[in-house]
Scaffold this motif. Structure first.
Motif, PDB file in Angstrom:
ATOM      1  N   LYS A   1       0.836  -1.204   0.000  1.00  0.00           N
ATOM      2  CA  LYS A   1       0.000   0.000   0.000  1.00  0.00           C
ATOM      3  C   LYS A   1       0.872   1.256   0.000  1.00  0.00           C
TER       4      LYS A   1
ATOM      5  N   ASP B   1       0.210   5.946  -0.638  1.00  0.00           N
ATOM      6  CA  ASP B   1      -0.804   6.994  -0.666  1.00  0.00           C
ATOM      7  C   ASP B   1      -1.707   6.894  -1.894  1.00  0.00           C
TER       8      ASP B   1
ATOM      9  N   ASN C   1      -2.727   4.210  -3.408  1.00  0.00           N
ATOM     10  CA  ASN C   1      -3.712   3.130  -3.296  1.00  0.00           C
ATOM     11  C   ASN C   1      -3.915   2.745  -1.835  1.00  0.00           C
ATOM     12  N   ALA C   2      -4.204   3.761  -1.012  1.00  0.00           N
ATOM     13  CA  ALA C   2      -4.393   3.550   0.419  1.00  0.00           C
ATOM     14  C   ALA C   2      -5.548   2.608   0.716  1.00  0.00           C
ATOM     15  N   THR C   3      -6.498   2.502  -0.205  1.00  0.00           N
ATOM     16  CA  THR C   3      -7.625   1.586  -0.019  1.00  0.00           C
ATOM     17  C   THR C   3      -7.283   0.170  -0.474  1.00  0.00           C
ATOM     18  N   ALA C   4      -6.085  -0.033  -0.974  1.00  0.00           N
ATOM     19  CA  ALA C   4      -5.591  -1.336  -1.439  1.00  0.00           C
ATOM     20  C   ALA C   4      -6.318  -1.838  -2.676  1.00  0.00           C
ATOM     21  N   GLU C   5      -6.944  -0.944  -3.407  1.00  0.00           N
ATOM     22  CA  GLU C   5      -7.609  -1.359  -4.640  1.00  0.00           C
ATOM     23  C   GLU C   5      -6.552  -1.806  -5.660  1.00  0.00           C
TER      24      GLU C   5
ATOM     25  N   TYR D   1      -5.153  -9.163  -1.290  1.00  0.00           N
ATOM     26  CA  TYR D   1      -5.898  -9.032  -0.032  1.00  0.00           C
ATOM     27  C   TYR D   1      -4.918  -8.906   1.139  1.00  0.00           C
TER      28      TYR D   1
ATOM     29  N   TRP E   1       1.324  -1.568   4.380  1.00  0.00           N
ATOM     30  CA  TRP E   1       2.149  -0.407   4.040  1.00  0.00           C
ATOM     31  C   TRP E   1       3.627  -0.803   4.030  1.00  0.00           C
TER      32      TRP E   1
END
Length: 411
Positions: free
Chosen positions: A320, A322, A324-328, A332, A336
């Motif tokens: 992860k 900034d 893709n902080a949502t991990a999209e 899974y 960070w």
């Protein structure tokens, strides 16, 4: 020497179950001669093997692997002369001597062994064949080649639990089930002496946390080809394996449990009730430590090139930041600061750190520190208990974890 009891028992059970099968109980290694040589040198200090191996050289190597004294029959030659020391080193001689004539004759007949064998030699031959320690074509060999010797050495090591300790290969169709079964068996383990040392280390601010590991789970992989990838979610481990498959990278796989131990802050809320994989222990009025089950996914790659490629895959698919902080678009449970380490030097984005290993029996704790702090940390840890030895092991870790350890940018 380490003795993996579970593997040894499995080997003995398989030996008994497979006596009348043409499929040997010990799977024949597909490893190359060079790979076998590398393994034997790493774990048993067998630095060289002659192109044609003498009886004395062969037995000396067996003794290094097994830790037991072996003897050979002077009345036979070639591989027949080596059957006894092979079975002695593999802890199978007693089994061989239980074979009555009817039994060993049937086994030799099933393997189409035409050379006349009887008595103890026939017992040894039948047992060595049915357990896979010796192959049919080797039985009549008069001169033992380097490749044959190395294969047998590895078969002996596997038989006594001194070979690799792993679940399978990343491209095995059943590897996911094996990973899950291993994970489901893991629960919190601890060691009283190391608990006391570790709690003092956290309380004295020598470290913010550490891992507790157990020798019996060690993969026994070749260091030059191995990375250990740490995480706490088994779904993530499965996706790492699937990622390797999608990149046509094959690796041996072992799941090594570790207990992640770190301070629990009371402003996080009331101390939760203990669970099989998560518990908070109180060590003083103001010190509570979390004991959480995690794992190291040990991967032995087929080449150093595949090992080197792993870093770019994780940075692209499992880290992860900034953006893709949502991990999209990531695996899974991506972190960070992912954590993967090598005990041999790595170039590129890897950075050198120090693992301060303190052992007690089969247990060990592992507080990491920056290389620049190694001398100070060793001195501080040693001061906690004069009876301990701090063995400092160099590790090469990924750059995001290095930045975390250094207290730099969380990305």
């Amino acid at each position: 020497m380490k003795y993996h009891l579970k593997k040894a028992i499995t080997a003995i059970v398989l030996a008994g179950a497979m006596l009348f099968s043409s499929v040997p109980a010990f799977a024949q290694s597909s490893a190359s001669t060079a790979e076998n040589m590398q393994y034997l040198n790493t774990y048993f200090q067998i630095g060289s093997v002659s192109d044609t191996v003498s009886v004395e050289e062969f037995c000396s190597a067996l003794e290094k692997i097994s830790g037991v004294e072996v003897s050979y029959d002077t009345e036979t030659t070639g591989m027949l002369q080596l059957l006894k020391p092979i079975l002695q080193a593999a802890a199978m001689e007693e089994l061989a001597l239980t074979f009555p004539e009817e039994k060993y004759s049937k086994i030799l007949s099933q393997y189409n062994i035409s050379i006349p064998l009887k008595g103890v030699t026939a017992q040894y031959a039948a047992c060595a064949l049915s357990t896979g320690l010796v192959q049919k074509e080797e039985l009549t060999t008069s001169d033992i080649s380097k490749a044959q010797a190395l294969r047998i050495y590895m078969a002996v090591a596997d038989a006594i639990g001194e070979g690799r300790n792993f679940l399978g290969y990343s491209n095995d169709p059943d590897i996911y089930g094996k990973i899950h079964n291993a994970w489901d068996s893991f629960e919190i383990f601890s060691d009283e002496k190391l608990d006391e040392i570790g709690s003092k280390a956290v309380q004295n601010k020598i470290t913010t946390g550490y891992n507790l590991k157990k020798d019996s789970y060690d993969a026994h992989f070749i260091p030059e080809l191995t990375l250990r990838y740490g995480h706490d979610d088994i779904k993530h481990a499965n996706q790492i394996i699937a990622l390797l498959q999608s990149e046509d990278i094959v690796a041996k796989v072992q799941l090594e449990p570790k207990i992640s131990i770190y301070e629990y802050l009371l402003d996080w809320g009331p101390v939760p009730e203990p669970e099989p994989r998560y518990e908070v222990k109180q060590f003083s009025d103001d010190l509570y430590l979390v004991y959480a089950v995690e794992y190291d996914l040990a991967l032995e790659f087929e080449s150093t090139q595949d090992k080197a490629k792993f870093d770019s895959l994780i940075l692209k698919y499992a880290k992860k930041n900034d953006e893709n902080a949502t991990a999209e678009g990531l695996l899974y449970g991506s972190w960070w600061q992912p954590l993967y380490t090598s005990t041999t030097a790595m170039t590129g984005n890897y950075r050198k750190i120090t693992d301060n290993v303190i052992k007690n029996g089969e247990y060990s704790i592992h507080p990491f520190c920056l290389d620049t702090d190694a001398s100070k940390v060793k001195e501080q840890l040693t001061a906690l208990d004069s009876s301990i030895t701090v063995n400092q092991v160099s590790l090469w870790c990924d750059e995001p974890f290095y930045r975390y350890l250094a207290g730099d940018d969380y990305q």
